[in-house]
Write an enzyme that holds these catalytic residues in place. Structure first.
Site, PDB file in Angstrom:
ATOM      1  N   HIS A   1       0.850  -1.265  -0.080  1.00 24.39           N
ATOM      2  CA  HIS A   1       0.017   0.043  -0.034  1.00 24.39           C
ATOM      3  C   HIS A   1       0.993   1.147   0.244  1.00 24.39           C
ATOM      4  CE1 HIS A   1      -3.803   2.024   1.028  1.00 24.39           C
ATOM      5  NE2 HIS A   1      -3.209   3.098   1.852  1.00 24.39           N
TER       6      HIS A   1
ATOM      7  N   ASP B   1       0.905   5.328   0.118  1.00 26.29           N
ATOM      8  CA  ASP B   1       0.198   6.576   0.430  1.00 26.29           C
ATOM      9  C   ASP B   1       0.819   7.619  -0.348  1.00 26.29           C
ATOM     10  OD1 ASP B   1      -1.854   5.123   2.210  1.00 26.29           O
ATOM     11  OD2 ASP B   1      -0.116   5.061   3.473  1.00 26.29           O
TER      12      ASP B   1
ATOM     13  N   MET C   1       0.166  11.534  -0.825  1.00 28.95           N
ATOM     14  CA  MET C   1      -0.353  12.854  -0.204  1.00 28.95           C
ATOM     15  C   MET C   1       0.369  14.246  -0.753  1.00 28.95           C
ATOM     16  SD  MET C   1      -0.529  11.596   3.903  1.00 28.95           S
ATOM     17  CE  MET C   1      -0.599   9.696   4.239  1.00 28.95           C
TER      18      MET C   1
ATOM     19  N   HIS D   1      -2.731   4.365  -2.922  1.00 29.65           N
ATOM     20  CA  HIS D   1      -3.941   5.422  -2.474  1.00 29.65           C
ATOM     21  C   HIS D   1      -3.583   6.737  -2.478  1.00 29.65           C
ATOM     22  CE1 HIS D   1      -5.655   6.429   2.004  1.00 29.65           C
ATOM     23  NE2 HIS D   1      -6.563   6.913   0.984  1.00 29.65           N
TER      24      HIS D   1
ATOM     25  N   MET E   1      -4.350  10.374  -1.850  1.00 33.49           N
ATOM     26  CA  MET E   1      -5.025  11.385  -1.003  1.00 33.49           C
ATOM     27  C   MET E   1      -4.542  12.682  -1.550  1.00 33.49           C
ATOM     28  SD  MET E   1      -4.322   9.363   2.653  1.00 33.49           S
ATOM     29  CE  MET E   1      -3.201   8.183   1.806  1.00 33.49           C
TER      30      MET E   1
ATOM     31  N   MET F   1     -11.968   4.152   5.106  1.00 31.64           N
ATOM     32  CA  MET F   1     -10.909   4.757   5.916  1.00 31.64           C
ATOM     33  C   MET F   1     -11.423   4.750   7.442  1.00 31.64           C
ATOM     34  SD  MET F   1      -8.284   6.013   4.092  1.00 31.64           S
ATOM     35  CE  MET F   1      -7.379   6.703   5.763  1.00 31.64           C
TER      36      MET F   1
HETATM   37  C1  DX5 Z   1      -3.380   7.116   6.436  1.00 35.05           C
HETATM   38  C2  DX5 Z   1      -2.938   6.245   5.485  1.00 35.05           C
HETATM   39  C3  DX5 Z   1      -2.840   4.924   5.932  1.00 35.05           C
HETATM   40  C4  DX5 Z   1      -1.529   4.513   7.021  1.00 35.05           C
HETATM   41  C5  DX5 Z   1      -2.202   3.529   8.021  1.00 35.05           C
HETATM   42  O1  DX5 Z   1      -3.807   8.192   5.913  1.00 35.05           O
HETATM   43  O2  DX5 Z   1      -3.799   5.969   4.455  1.00 35.05           O
HETATM   44  O3  DX5 Z   1      -2.497   3.910   5.063  1.00 35.05           O
HETATM   45  O4  DX5 Z   1      -0.452   4.240   6.552  1.00 35.05           O
HETATM   46  O5  DX5 Z   1      -1.255   3.458   8.979  1.00 35.05           O
HETATM   47  P1  DX5 Z   1      -1.599   2.563  10.376  1.00 35.05           P
HETATM   48  O6  DX5 Z   1      -1.762   1.136   9.926  1.00 35.05           O
HETATM   49  O7  DX5 Z   1      -0.603   2.726  11.285  1.00 35.05           O
HETATM   50  O8  DX5 Z   1      -2.982   3.109  10.849  1.00 35.05           O
HETATM   51 ZN    ZN Z   2      -3.584   4.485   2.959  1.00 33.94          ZN
END
Ligand code: DX5
Ligand code: ZN
Length: 225
Positions: free
Chosen positions: A33, A35, A37, A66, A68, A138
């Site tokens: 995964h 992220d 951002m 993912h 964001m 989420m």
């Molecule tokens: C938060 C991310 C998650 C994050 C989850 O915005 O989308 O993917 O990495 O991390 P944990 O598992 O530590 O909550």
């Molecule tokens: Zn994520």
């Protein structure tokens, strides 16, 4: 086909100076995964297309991006084109019809994912989701790893599971945020297929063992089929 729980470790909790090594440590995960951002849609900045392109080349597991970010219509298809298995955009960030973007993502070669923040109801998206392959629920406010799981989002997971099990939707239900040994069973019981886990995997001494343990724990809590 019986469902089986799948684990997607989040690289957000990995060592960004050693991403290739960190990916090798989770080679037995289902997806990795990533992220992305942009410091606009969420108040944090991580990495973008050049870095994802670089790790796509070396990753032993398919990438689950993912996004964001604002303006996903402009930026998301490039992640599909570079070879990501699944590209997820936020429903709250889409300015146009998310179905058009889903079509673009699929045409570019990836699965199409739609993410909803904890406060976003699923009801407005049940028709739109017919054109998606994954739904990311989420379970923390997006932006940071290591936050506490929000159990109230499991009602949305149960509703998505019901829509899939009754044939209205065909998609994987994914959950992201605060998944660990204390929370994964409730998520599994509610109907999650794909569990994102950042700190619970990369914070463990042995990430591979953590993946196996989470997967086994979820499997024990899967509803009877
Ligand atoms: C938060 C991310 C998650 C994050 C989850 O915005 O989308 O993917 O990495 O991390 P944990 O598992 O530590 O909550
Ligand atoms: Zn994520």
């Amino acid at each position: 086909m019986p469902r089986r729980p799948m684990i997607a470790p989040s690289l957000l909790s990995a060592d960004f100076a050693r991403l290739a090594d960190e990916l090798a440590r989770i080679a037995d995960a289902d997806w990795a995964h990533v992220d992305v951002m942009d410091a606009h849609f969420v108040p944090n900045l991580t990495l973008g297309e050049p870095v994802v392109q670089a790790i796509q080349v070396v990753s032993p597991v398919p990438l689950d991006c993912h996004l964001m970010i604002e303006d996903p219509e402009r930026w998301a298809p490039a992640y599909a084109e570079l070879g990501a298995r699944n590209v997820t955009v936020h429903a709250e960030a889409c300015t146009g019809d998310p179905r058009a973007l889903a079509k673009d993502l699929r045409a570019a070669g990836s699965l199409a994912g739609l993410a909803i923040k904890p406060g976003t109801p699923i009801e407005g998206y049940t028709e739109v989701l017919r054109d998606f392959d994954t739904l990311l629920v989420m379970s923390v406010e997006p932006g940071f790893g290591g936050q506490a799981f929000m159990p109230e989002v499991l009602d949305k997971v149960r509703e998505a599971r019901r829509l899939v099990d009754t044939g209205h939707l065909t998609l994987l239900v994914e959950i992201d945020g605060g998944i660990n040994a204390d929370t994964i069973e409730a998520a599994a019981e509610a109907g999650v297929d794909m569990f994102v886990a950042g700190s619970a995997v990369y914070g463990a001494d042995d990430p591979s063992a953590a993946i196996a343990a989470l997967r086994a724990q979820a499997a024990r809590s899967f509803p009877e089929q």
